[in-house]
Design a protein around this motif. Sequence first.
Motif, PDB file in Angstrom:
ATOM      1  N   HIS A 238      42.579  45.312  33.256  1.00 31.60           N
ATOM      2  CA  HIS A 238      42.389  43.876  33.956  1.00 31.60           C
ATOM      3  C   HIS A 238      41.333  43.071  33.020  1.00 31.60           C
ATOM      4  O   HIS A 238      40.109  43.468  32.682  1.00 31.60           O
ATOM      5  N   ILE A 262      46.569  42.718  32.634  1.00 32.67           N
ATOM      6  CA  ILE A 262      46.508  41.399  33.313  1.00 32.67           C
ATOM      7  C   ILE A 262      45.645  40.456  32.518  1.00 32.67           C
ATOM      8  O   ILE A 262      44.139  40.789  32.283  1.00 32.67           O
ATOM      9  N   THR A 265      44.043  35.801  36.214  1.00 36.42           N
ATOM     10  CA  THR A 265      44.062  35.878  37.712  1.00 36.42           C
ATOM     11  C   THR A 265      43.674  34.525  38.192  1.00 36.42           C
ATOM     12  O   THR A 265      42.803  33.668  37.638  1.00 36.42           O
ATOM     13  N   ALA A 272      47.495  38.076  40.107  1.00 37.80           N
ATOM     14  CA  ALA A 272      47.534  37.720  38.642  1.00 37.80           C
ATOM     15  C   ALA A 272      48.459  36.671  38.292  1.00 37.80           C
ATOM     16  O   ALA A 272      49.434  36.647  38.842  1.00 37.80           O
ATOM     17  N   THR A 275      50.367  38.340  33.131  1.00 37.60           N
ATOM     18  CA  THR A 275      50.463  39.857  33.055  1.00 37.60           C
ATOM     19  C   THR A 275      51.580  40.177  32.048  1.00 37.60           C
ATOM     20  O   THR A 275      52.563  39.334  32.003  1.00 37.60           O
ATOM     21  N   TYR A 304      43.278  42.920  40.940  1.00 41.07           N
ATOM     22  CA  TYR A 304      44.268  43.444  40.162  1.00 41.07           C
ATOM     23  C   TYR A 304      45.683  42.728  40.670  1.00 41.07           C
ATOM     24  O   TYR A 304      46.106  41.465  40.293  1.00 41.07           O
TER      25      TYR A 304
END
Length: 317
Positions: A238, A262, A265, A272, A275, A304
Amino acid sequence: MLSPSVLIQILVLLAPAVVSVPLSDRSSGNSASTTAVSNATIDDDFVRPAQFSRIAYCSSAAVEAWNCGAPCQALGMNGVTPLVVGGDGGQTPRFFVSHDNKTQSIVVAHQGTDSSNVLSIINDAEFLDVGINTTLFPNAGSNVSVHDGFGKAQARTAQTILSTVQSGLSTYNVSKVLITGHSLGAAIATMDAVMLRMQLPTSVEMNTVVFGAPRGGNEAWADLVDATLGGNFTYITHKDDPVPLVPPQFLGYVHPSGEVHIVATDDASGNATQTISCPGRENENCSDGNSLLASSVSDHLGPYFANVSMSGSSCPL
């Protein structure tokens, strides 16, 4: 950004190995082009594992009763049956094995590092690598070594995990297993997945999706993960999370293949917005391109997918 106090802690843990070594220790030279991951793939393959990983942070009592507030509700209050719940949140991170009626599978989930518990941090701090336990991993070569702390943490629950998964597959007459976890729990879950794949019949379908994973072992370990789990292993990183950068490559640690990164976001929704799939190992277009000096500890927690962040803050007391 990585706070000075956290950076100092990382440097202390690495000493005396950190001598004239840059904090961005990219060495693979892998710059393979990435591809976008579709929302359909995220919804179908990644959201439910993330929800299970989040629940591993809740208390054992809450998980055993399947009364863990919003995290349990997100999976369905009547669709999941816990089979075993264990761990103390410290030396042995919390874990649970359950039957997921929606997917007709057995699910193994492991808690990540509890920053409030020093025993949990010690698990992460042991950077020595050791030969793998050939009793748990009978098909591993003699050159395979893993992070000492991760290996010890996994070994404490391995037999319970294995026997519960075996009995769950039989009791519920299912043939699918999902293994997941976050942070330290991701490292343990990856080891569980390799162990289970070696121990379970080939007719059992296995899928492993982990979040915020540190490097777990040497190149031979990465080879073993790739050969054993293949395309059924995904580790999700992330943004500027520093954890996937440790232990560092200059100490011989290597991630296996299977990274999904990711990039961005939506702060309002926690979803997200960009990605990507990262071919090969240590792809510098993904988390390997990050630097500890520009890292964000909060990115390690998430969110996430589907506004899932990894901590016990959403669990009942």
